[in-house]
Structures are given as C-alpha cells and as structure tokens.
Design a protein around this motif. Structure first.
Motif, PDB file in Angstrom:
ATOM      1  N   ALA A 151     -10.453  11.803  -7.478  1.00 40.35           N
ATOM      2  CA  ALA A 151     -11.819  11.713  -6.962  1.00 40.35           C
ATOM      3  C   ALA A 151     -11.861  12.059  -5.480  1.00 40.35           C
ATOM      4  O   ALA A 151     -12.725  12.819  -5.024  1.00 40.35           O
ATOM      5  CB  ALA A 151     -12.365  10.305  -7.196  1.00 40.35           C
ATOM      6  N   ALA A 152     -10.911  11.524  -4.701  1.00 39.21           N
ATOM      7  CA  ALA A 152     -10.880  11.803  -3.264  1.00 39.21           C
ATOM      8  C   ALA A 152     -10.510  13.253  -2.984  1.00 39.21           C
ATOM      9  O   ALA A 152     -11.125  13.915  -2.133  1.00 39.21           O
ATOM     10  CB  ALA A 152      -9.893  10.862  -2.581  1.00 39.21           C
ATOM     11  N   ALA A 153      -9.499  13.761  -3.683  1.00 41.04           N
ATOM     12  CA  ALA A 153      -8.998  15.106  -3.407  1.00 41.04           C
ATOM     13  C   ALA A 153      -9.970  16.194  -3.859  1.00 41.04           C
ATOM     14  O   ALA A 153     -10.182  17.185  -3.145  1.00 41.04           O
ATOM     15  CB  ALA A 153      -7.643  15.296  -4.091  1.00 41.04           C
ATOM     16  N   GLU A 154     -10.556  16.025  -5.028  1.00 46.92           N
ATOM     17  CA  GLU A 154     -11.496  17.030  -5.532  1.00 46.92           C
ATOM     18  C   GLU A 154     -12.761  17.070  -4.678  1.00 46.92           C
ATOM     19  O   GLU A 154     -13.194  18.142  -4.237  1.00 46.92           O
ATOM     20  CB  GLU A 154     -11.843  16.725  -6.992  1.00 46.92           C
ATOM     21  N   LEU A 155     -13.353  15.909  -4.450  1.00 49.22           N
ATOM     22  CA  LEU A 155     -14.600  15.871  -3.696  1.00 49.22           C
ATOM     23  C   LEU A 155     -14.375  16.142  -2.212  1.00 49.22           C
ATOM     24  O   LEU A 155     -15.284  16.602  -1.519  1.00 49.22           O
ATOM     25  CB  LEU A 155     -15.266  14.504  -3.880  1.00 49.22           C
ATOM     26  N   GLY A 156     -13.170  15.881  -1.716  1.00 48.02           N
ATOM     27  CA  GLY A 156     -12.850  16.145  -0.323  1.00 48.02           C
ATOM     28  C   GLY A 156     -12.273  17.530  -0.085  1.00 48.02           C
ATOM     29  O   GLY A 156     -11.902  17.853   1.050  1.00 48.02           O
ATOM     30  N   ASP A 157     -12.165  18.330  -1.136  1.00 50.31           N
ATOM     31  CA  ASP A 157     -11.676  19.709  -1.044  1.00 50.31           C
ATOM     32  C   ASP A 157     -10.272  19.783  -0.450  1.00 50.31           C
ATOM     33  O   ASP A 157      -9.977  20.592   0.424  1.00 50.31           O
ATOM     34  CB  ASP A 157     -12.644  20.567  -0.216  1.00 50.31           C
ATOM     35  N   TRP A 158      -9.374  18.924  -0.934  1.00 48.83           N
ATOM     36  CA  TRP A 158      -7.978  18.984  -0.525  1.00 48.83           C
ATOM     37  C   TRP A 158      -7.306  20.189  -1.170  1.00 48.83           C
ATOM     38  O   TRP A 158      -7.692  20.628  -2.255  1.00 48.83           O
ATOM     39  CB  TRP A 158      -7.246  17.714  -0.960  1.00 48.83           C
ATOM     40  N   ALA A 175       0.817  -1.207   0.000  1.00 43.78           N
ATOM     41  CA  ALA A 175       0.000   0.000   0.000  1.00 43.78           C
ATOM     42  C   ALA A 175       0.850   1.256   0.000  1.00 43.78           C
ATOM     43  O   ALA A 175       2.014   1.252   0.420  1.00 43.78           O
ATOM     44  CB  ALA A 175      -0.933   0.009   1.216  1.00 43.78           C
ATOM     45  N   VAL A 176       0.229   2.354  -0.465  1.00 44.77           N
ATOM     46  CA  VAL A 176       0.802   3.687  -0.325  1.00 44.77           C
ATOM     47  C   VAL A 176      -0.365   4.641  -0.085  1.00 44.77           C
ATOM     48  O   VAL A 176      -1.414   4.518  -0.722  1.00 44.77           O
ATOM     49  CB  VAL A 176       1.629   4.095  -1.562  1.00 44.77           C
ATOM     50  N   THR A 177      -0.196   5.565   0.851  1.00 40.04           N
ATOM     51  CA  THR A 177      -1.300   6.409   1.299  1.00 40.04           C
ATOM     52  C   THR A 177      -0.900   7.875   1.302  1.00 40.04           C
ATOM     53  O   THR A 177       0.204   8.223   1.725  1.00 40.04           O
ATOM     54  CB  THR A 177      -1.751   5.996   2.713  1.00 40.04           C
ATOM     55  N   ARG A 178      -1.804   8.730   0.827  1.00 35.90           N
ATOM     56  CA  ARG A 178      -1.633  10.188   0.854  1.00 35.90           C
ATOM     57  C   ARG A 178      -2.577  10.780   1.896  1.00 35.90           C
ATOM     58  O   ARG A 178      -3.681  10.263   2.105  1.00 35.90           O
ATOM     59  CB  ARG A 178      -1.935  10.787  -0.517  1.00 35.90           C
ATOM     60  N   PHE A 179      -2.155  11.889   2.503  1.00 41.15           N
ATOM     61  CA  PHE A 179      -2.943  12.513   3.563  1.00 41.15           C
ATOM     62  C   PHE A 179      -3.190  13.980   3.250  1.00 41.15           C
ATOM     63  O   PHE A 179      -2.295  14.682   2.749  1.00 41.15           O
ATOM     64  CB  PHE A 179      -2.209  12.392   4.903  1.00 41.15           C
ATOM     65  N   TYR A 232     -10.800   7.993   3.165  1.00 43.90           N
ATOM     66  CA  TYR A 232     -11.395   8.077   4.498  1.00 43.90           C
ATOM     67  C   TYR A 232     -11.194   9.488   5.037  1.00 43.90           C
ATOM     68  O   TYR A 232     -10.052   9.960   5.088  1.00 43.90           O
ATOM     69  CB  TYR A 232     -10.782   7.068   5.474  1.00 43.90           C
ATOM     70  N   PRO A 233     -12.292  10.150   5.437  1.00 47.21           N
ATOM     71  CA  PRO A 233     -13.670   9.709   5.234  1.00 47.21           C
ATOM     72  C   PRO A 233     -14.050   9.814   3.753  1.00 47.21           C
ATOM     73  O   PRO A 233     -13.507  10.653   3.032  1.00 47.21           O
ATOM     74  CB  PRO A 233     -14.471  10.704   6.080  1.00 47.21           C
ATOM     75  N   GLU A 234     -14.936   8.960   3.315  1.00 48.03           N
ATOM     76  CA  GLU A 234     -15.330   8.989   1.911  1.00 48.03           C
ATOM     77  C   GLU A 234     -16.199  10.216   1.647  1.00 48.03           C
ATOM     78  O   GLU A 234     -17.255  10.374   2.252  1.00 48.03           O
ATOM     79  CB  GLU A 234     -16.095   7.721   1.549  1.00 48.03           C
ATOM     80  N   PRO A 235     -15.775  11.103   0.738  1.00 51.68           N
ATOM     81  CA  PRO A 235     -16.567  12.308   0.472  1.00 51.68           C
ATOM     82  C   PRO A 235     -17.814  11.979  -0.335  1.00 51.68           C
ATOM     83  O   PRO A 235     -17.831  10.985  -1.080  1.00 51.68           O
ATOM     84  CB  PRO A 235     -15.599  13.183  -0.327  1.00 51.68           C
ATOM     85  N   PRO A 236     -18.869  12.772  -0.224  1.00 54.14           N
ATOM     86  CA  PRO A 236     -20.083  12.541  -1.013  1.00 54.14           C
ATOM     87  C   PRO A 236     -19.765  12.532  -2.510  1.00 54.14           C
ATOM     88  O   PRO A 236     -19.002  13.373  -3.005  1.00 54.14           O
ATOM     89  CB  PRO A 236     -20.979  13.725  -0.641  1.00 54.14           C
ATOM     90  N   GLY A 237     -20.343  11.583  -3.213  1.00 52.82           N
ATOM     91  CA  GLY A 237     -20.142  11.496  -4.653  1.00 52.82           C
ATOM     92  C   GLY A 237     -18.945  10.674  -5.075  1.00 52.82           C
ATOM     93  O   GLY A 237     -18.736  10.455  -6.273  1.00 52.82           O
ATOM     94  N   PHE A 238     -18.136  10.202  -4.122  1.00 52.79           N
ATOM     95  CA  PHE A 238     -16.911   9.465  -4.447  1.00 52.79           C
ATOM     96  C   PHE A 238     -17.210   8.219  -5.274  1.00 52.79           C
ATOM     97  O   PHE A 238     -16.535   7.935  -6.270  1.00 52.79           O
ATOM     98  CB  PHE A 238     -16.198   9.087  -3.146  1.00 52.79           C
ATOM     99  N   ALA A 239     -18.226   7.474  -4.883  1.00 52.50           N
ATOM    100  CA  ALA A 239     -18.528   6.210  -5.560  1.00 52.50           C
ATOM    101  C   ALA A 239     -18.916   6.407  -7.011  1.00 52.50           C
ATOM    102  O   ALA A 239     -18.725   5.509  -7.846  1.00 52.50           O
ATOM    103  CB  ALA A 239     -19.640   5.483  -4.822  1.00 52.50           C
ATOM    104  N   ASP A 240     -19.462   7.582  -7.343  1.00 53.74           N
ATOM    105  CA  ASP A 240     -19.952   7.821  -8.698  1.00 53.74           C
ATOM    106  C   ASP A 240     -18.996   8.657  -9.539  1.00 53.74           C
ATOM    107  O   ASP A 240     -19.292   8.961 -10.698  1.00 53.74           O
ATOM    108  CB  ASP A 240     -21.316   8.524  -8.636  1.00 53.74           C
ATOM    109  N   HIS A 241     -17.857   9.013  -8.968  1.00 57.83           N
ATOM    110  CA  HIS A 241     -16.895   9.829  -9.716  1.00 57.83           C
ATOM    111  C   HIS A 241     -16.243   8.973 -10.804  1.00 57.83           C
ATOM    112  O   HIS A 241     -15.861   7.829 -10.554  1.00 57.83           O
ATOM    113  CB  HIS A 241     -15.833  10.376  -8.769  1.00 57.83           C
ATOM    114  N   PRO A 242     -16.099   9.501 -12.017  1.00 60.28           N
ATOM    115  CA  PRO A 242     -15.468   8.697 -13.076  1.00 60.28           C
ATOM    116  C   PRO A 242     -13.993   8.448 -12.788  1.00 60.28           C
ATOM    117  O   PRO A 242     -13.260   9.352 -12.379  1.00 60.28           O
ATOM    118  CB  PRO A 242     -15.656   9.559 -14.334  1.00 60.28           C
TER     119      PRO A 242
END
Length: 314
Positions: A292-299, A187-191, A240-250
C-alpha cells in the motif's frame, strides 16, 4: 497477576496487558535506562539506529558498545532474570531482575558501571511518555513479574522471526529488526531512498523535535509490535509521508484495520496468535501494508525489492 488467563510460553505466547501492566511499565523504564547508556557511548547512526536494543536467545541486549580502547555490552536475561554487564577486559557485573523501583534499578546500574570503570552521562528522565518521572526519583514503578516478562520476550522472539523474513525481501535501505525503548516496540523499517518532508514539530511527549526530524528524514514504510493498543498488544504499520489513498487501500488479513487517529494500520496480537498459521497471517499484514505504501507512494519497487533466496543460485 491472573495467571489462569495468561498462557505459558510457546511459539506465540498469550499475555493480556491487564495481567502485567505494572510490570510492563517498570520494565519500560528499565529499558530506557539501558538504552540511554548505549546512546551516551555509541557513535551516531542515521535514524537513531545506534540507540536501540536487540532480541537475543535470552532477552534484550545493547550489542557491543565501544568504550575507550575496549567495549562492553548490557543484556537483560529474561531466562534467569539477571541484568549482565560484560566488559572486554574480562570484568563483569550482574544484577538481579526482581521487583524494585526504577530509582533503585538506576542506582544499581550506574553503580555497577562505576565499579567497572565506565563513566556514563545521560539525561536521567524517560522519553516518549506523558509522565516523565526522573529515574532517580521514580519510586512509582517498582513491579517485576518474571513469568509475564518471559512471555513478553517470547512474543518478541516470534515477531522477530517474521520481521526478519520480511526484511529479507527488500534490497534497499532497511533498518535492522530492533527494539526502540522510547515506545517499547520492536520495529523494522524500509526506505524509498527519497528525502521526506520535515516532520511536523511536537506530537511525541518528552521527545525533542530533532529526534523525529532525523527519524523521519527519508520516505519510509514501517511496521512493528508493541505491548499496547489492545487486549494483548498489537502490530502496526504506517507510511511517512502517508500517500493519498493509503488508509483505504485493501490490506490483509481481514482482522486488520486502519486507525485514523493514529494514522496506521493495526492488527491485534490475538488475531495472529489464534490464526491457523500465525507466521503467515502476520506476514500477510506486513507485505500488504508495505505494498500500500510503495504502490501509492510510487516507490521504485523493481530496484528496491529482491528474491530473498537469490543467494542460493549464485
């Protein structure tokens, strides 16, 4: 093992899970034993990074573990199929990797450490598995297939290469590319740098809640590879946490999909291995799921991301 259905090692070796299931489960327990040795001696690091193993040119290693005024390391050598223990005073021990029970492997490793003067205590029971047989009592897992294990190591090498390049695009806090023996995944993880809500209790078998609370204490986007979840294993990515819309992001490639039960995007290993450009295919998956995570999570992407080649211009 049906070796006619398992290709020889290459850039992206092919290995069906059904062809090495028993050997995989045994190796999983062996890595847990070695990982718990590192856990006993290494000083704690955020997100439990002190417990992991690392891909090497020959297998998997603990890297340097401090002990008293010296140090030691332990390496699974999947080329010559040995477990090597090296101590900074020059002493060393080797064990043969061959079909043997977890109970025997545990006794041999602990005996070798004792011979080297390294006193180790551990909770002698595996984590993150439903059937947590204590190591000294585990006679059920006793298979080793050197051919399959070497192919698996080849898969880790290829994934490690692409994960490492992916990590180089991020300037924020990021984990090493490392092997977690709990779930047997690379694994590799970004924060993002922001605190995350407390991880809900339970959910991971035979794992204390304090472990998951620390692992998920900061907002993250994580990806990895594990020998499960498909015919030849698979890649995953989640937030984590999963932002709204993550599952449907292309996301890319088209062979990737979101698994709602697991709460993550998945990409079958075989979809990467059979692609015209496997490295590029996997890189598309890693980058698009992160976006998808960064955009929807407002990183704060302008601060957290970097050109991996910027050093060349300095």
């Amino acid at each position: 093992m049906a070796k006619q259905k398992t290709q020889s090692a290459g850039a992206w070796p092919r290995l069906r899970l059904a062809d090495w299931a028993e050997a995989r489960d045994t190796l999983h327990m062996w890595t847990q034993i070695v990982g718990k040795i590192r856990l006993d001696h290494a000083p704690p690091i955020n997100q439990w990074w002190q417990v992991t193993l690392y891909v090497t040119p020959r297998g998997l290693s603990t890297s340097t573990i401090p002990y008293r005024t010296g140090a030691f390391d332990i390496e699974f050598d999947f080329v010559d199929h040995r477990l090597g223990i090296r101590v900074s005073d020059g002493s060393r021990r080797e064990l043969v990797l061959e079909s043997k029970s977890v109970s025997q492997f545990y006794a041999e490793v602990m005996g070798a450490l004792g011979d080297l003067g390294i006193q180790t205590r551990m909770y002698p029971r595996p984590n993150e598995v439903a059937l947590a047989i204590p190591f000294p009592e585990d006679h059920r897992h006793a298979a080793y297939d050197p051919y399959a294990v070497r192919l698996f190591w080849g898969q880790l090498l290829s994934a490690h290469r692409v994960f490492g390049d992916f990590r180089s695009h991020f300037a924020g806090k990021a984990s090493p590319v490392h092997f977690f023996w709990g779930a047997m995944d690379l694994a590799v993880t970004r924060f993002s740098g922001r605190p995350a809500p407390p991880h809900p209790p339970g959910g991971v078998p035979n794992l204390p809640d304090r472990v998951t609370r620390e692992a998920y204490s900061v907002e993250l986007s994580s990806c990895g590879f594990w020998p499960g979840g498909g015919e030849e294993g698979g890649f995953y990515a989640y937030a984590y946490p999963e932002p709204p819309g993550f599952a449907d992001h292309p996301v890319h490639p088209a062979t990737a999909s979101y698994q709602r039960g697991a709460g993550e995007f998945v990409l079958p290993y075989e979809a990467v291995a059979t692609a015209p450009d496997p490295d590029r295919t996997l890189a598309e998956f890693l980058h698009s799921t992160y976006v998808a995570a960064a955009e929807l999570g407002d990183w704060n992407r302008s601060v957290l991301e970097t050109d991996p080649h910027h050093w060349e211009h300095r």
